[in-house]
Design an enzyme around this catalytic site. Structure first.
Site, PDB file in Angstrom:
ATOM      1  N   ALA A   8       9.253  62.242 104.890  1.00 59.13           N
ATOM      2  CA  ALA A   8       9.011  62.538 106.303  1.00 59.13           C
ATOM      3  C   ALA A   8      10.332  62.622 107.061  1.00 59.13           C
ATOM      4  O   ALA A   8      10.694  61.741 107.826  1.00 59.13           O
ATOM      5  CB  ALA A   8       8.099  61.481 106.902  1.00 59.13           C
ATOM      6  N   GLY A   9      11.075  63.703 106.810  1.00 59.60           N
ATOM      7  CA  GLY A   9      12.244  64.029 107.622  1.00 59.60           C
ATOM      8  C   GLY A   9      11.737  64.911 108.748  1.00 59.60           C
ATOM      9  O   GLY A   9      10.569  64.797 109.165  1.00 59.60           O
ATOM     10  N   LYS A 186      13.007  83.540  98.807  1.00 60.82           N
ATOM     11  CA  LYS A 186      13.696  82.563  99.657  1.00 60.82           C
ATOM     12  C   LYS A 186      15.070  82.232  99.072  1.00 60.82           C
ATOM     13  O   LYS A 186      16.062  82.119  99.795  1.00 60.82           O
ATOM     14  CB  LYS A 186      12.822  81.311  99.809  1.00 60.82           C
ATOM     15  CG  LYS A 186      13.472  80.179 100.529  1.00 60.82           C
ATOM     16  CD  LYS A 186      12.754  79.734 101.770  1.00 60.82           C
ATOM     17  CE  LYS A 186      13.670  78.915 102.657  1.00 60.82           C
ATOM     18  NZ  LYS A 186      13.043  77.862 103.381  1.00 60.82           N
ATOM     19  N   ASN A 204      23.762  80.283 111.308  1.00 59.01           N
ATOM     20  CA  ASN A 204      23.255  81.306 110.376  1.00 59.01           C
ATOM     21  C   ASN A 204      23.617  82.740 110.774  1.00 59.01           C
ATOM     22  O   ASN A 204      23.855  83.590 109.921  1.00 59.01           O
ATOM     23  CB  ASN A 204      21.731  81.193 110.241  1.00 59.01           C
ATOM     24  CG  ASN A 204      21.307  79.899 109.600  1.00 59.01           C
ATOM     25  OD1 ASN A 204      22.149  79.114 109.154  1.00 59.01           O
ATOM     26  ND2 ASN A 204      20.014  79.643 109.548  1.00 59.01           N
ATOM     27  N   ASN A 254      20.513  78.790 114.446  1.00 58.52           N
ATOM     28  CA  ASN A 254      20.234  77.559 113.667  1.00 58.52           C
ATOM     29  C   ASN A 254      21.422  77.143 112.804  1.00 58.52           C
ATOM     30  O   ASN A 254      22.194  77.980 112.343  1.00 58.52           O
ATOM     31  CB  ASN A 254      19.051  77.753 112.717  1.00 58.52           C
ATOM     32  CG  ASN A 254      17.737  77.881 113.446  1.00 58.52           C
ATOM     33  OD1 ASN A 254      17.707  78.021 114.658  1.00 58.52           O
ATOM     34  ND2 ASN A 254      16.659  77.858 112.693  1.00 58.52           N
ATOM     35  N   GLU A 269      21.685  70.557  98.594  1.00 54.27           N
ATOM     36  CA  GLU A 269      20.744  71.086  97.594  1.00 54.27           C
ATOM     37  C   GLU A 269      21.377  72.208  96.766  1.00 54.27           C
ATOM     38  O   GLU A 269      20.667  72.986  96.133  1.00 54.27           O
ATOM     39  CB  GLU A 269      19.484  71.595  98.306  1.00 54.27           C
ATOM     40  CG  GLU A 269      18.706  70.474  98.983  1.00 54.27           C
ATOM     41  CD  GLU A 269      17.436  70.955  99.654  1.00 54.27           C
ATOM     42  OE1 GLU A 269      16.356  70.440  99.326  1.00 54.27           O
ATOM     43  OE2 GLU A 269      17.529  71.835 100.535  1.00 54.27           O
TER      44      GLU A 269
HETATM   45  O1  KPL Z   1      15.982  77.722 105.004  1.00 47.69           O
HETATM   46  C1  KPL Z   1      17.106  77.795 105.402  1.00 47.69           C
HETATM   47  C2  KPL Z   1      17.893  76.533 105.405  1.00 47.69           C
HETATM   48  O2  KPL Z   1      18.491  76.166 106.424  1.00 47.69           O
HETATM   49  O3  KPL Z   1      17.878  75.860 104.380  1.00 47.69           O
HETATM   50  C3  KPL Z   1      17.666  79.111 105.808  1.00 47.69           C
HETATM   51  C4  KPL Z   1      19.095  79.060 106.228  1.00 47.69           C
HETATM   52  C5  KPL Z   1      16.819  79.719 106.889  1.00 47.69           C
HETATM   53  C6  KPL Z   1      17.588  80.055 104.621  1.00 47.69           C
HETATM   54  O4  KPL Z   1      18.253  79.547 103.574  1.00 47.69           O
END
Ligand code: KPL
Length: 303
Positions: A8-9, A186, A204, A254, A269
């Protein structure tokens, strides 16, 4: 349907909060962010969205007993925390419990499948955005589609029920029979945006506004696409680059999850994003020098 959110982040709390607001029986589990869990236990989850703050009463715990007897576990821990989280919760899972992973990256599925039969495993991706503002407080940073599919087997009533529940909670969700494609779509974008924004400390949008970063990002996507194609996920180069452009534009302000991790001095990750491309490339005989370089640079950066 009784649901437990494991990890739960920000994103896990957002899903938990939205589902609870829609009337679902939800519990949050996070053994490491004790302050966050305590704040939710005493005053509920505060969900900020469009200038308003909703207070959502929610069960929350720092011990895995909360997983006992649930119908569905939704995994939101970071990819590299999967093995540890699964070892904690597996003894508590009921025979009938399903597991859904909406995690970033690729390769952590094996850790889940060590404990959960493939027929009760669902994998998906989400473009929902959330930021942790403080203990017990999360900001809904943007709504995007969520797609999920069953790892093995056809759609069953439990999945129909889950899709209806997610939709009723305001989480736009689609079912897909092509999970590998979802994951690679993704991954193709993440393997460019995440490490480059983290290395250059940029939001981004810089991936498309800065011509140098754009050139590198596109080359990284092309390289990963060759691996995806050899893996059986076919997508045109134009489609992949257009997707990179769309995600970078839609999330322009973002801070990527990898840059957030680097800024906070936390493990990233990278091994499940660019590292996963490198491993798949090795298996398939496709060279991936750019993805390897980015993996090593991020490891060097976050030491
Ligand atoms: O999912 C994302 C993340 O911040 O990990 C983005 C940047 C939208 C795609 O990799």
């Amino acid at each position: 349907m009784r649901i437990c959110i494991v990890g739960a982040g920000a994103l896990g709390s957002l899903f938990g909060g939205l589902l609870a607001r829609a009337g679902a029986s939800v519990a949050l589990y996070n053994p490491s962010n004790v302050e966050h869990i305590r704040a939710i236990q005493s005053s509920g989850l505060i969900l900020e969205s469009n200038g308003t703050a909703l207070q959502i009463p929610l069960e929350a715990a720092t011990t895995p007993d909360i997983v006992e007897g649930v119908d569905l576990v939704m995994i939101f821990v970071k990819a590299h925390q999967t093995a540890c989280a699964m070892a904690q919760i597996a003894p508590k899972l009921a025979q009938r419990s399903w597991v859904l992973s909406l995690q970033n990256g690729f390769g952590m599925e094996e850790e889940i499948l060590r404990w959960v039969p493939a027929e009760r495993f669902l994998r998906g991706v989400t473009s929902q955005g959330a930021t942790m503002v403080g203990p017990g407080r999360v900001r809904w940073a943007g709504a995007g589609p969520t797609k999920l599919g069953r790892w093995s087997g056809p759609v069953v009533p439990m999945i129909e029920e889950l899709l209806a529940l997610l939709r009723s909670a305001g989480i736009e969700t689609e079912y897909s029979c092509e999970i590998e494609r979802l994951i690679w779509e993704k991954l193709l974008v993440s393997c460019a945006i995440n490490p480059l924004t983290a290395l250059f400390n940029q939001p981004n949008g810089s991936i498309i506004s800065d011509p140098h970063l754009r050139e590198i990002a596109e080359a990284v996507v092309r390289e990963a696409l060759r691996v995806a194609s050899a893996h059986g996920v076919s997508m045109g180069e134009g489609e992949a680059l257009a997707w990179l452009e769309t995600v970078a534009r839609k999330t322009a302000q973002n801070i990527s999850s990898m840059l957030q991790d680097v800024r906070r001095g936390r493990p990233t990750e990278i091994d499940y994003i660019n590292g996963a491309v490198v491993r798949a490339g090795r298996r398939l005989g496709i060279p991936t020098p750019l993805n390897l370089l980015l993996t090593q640079l991020i490891h060097q950066r976050s030491q």
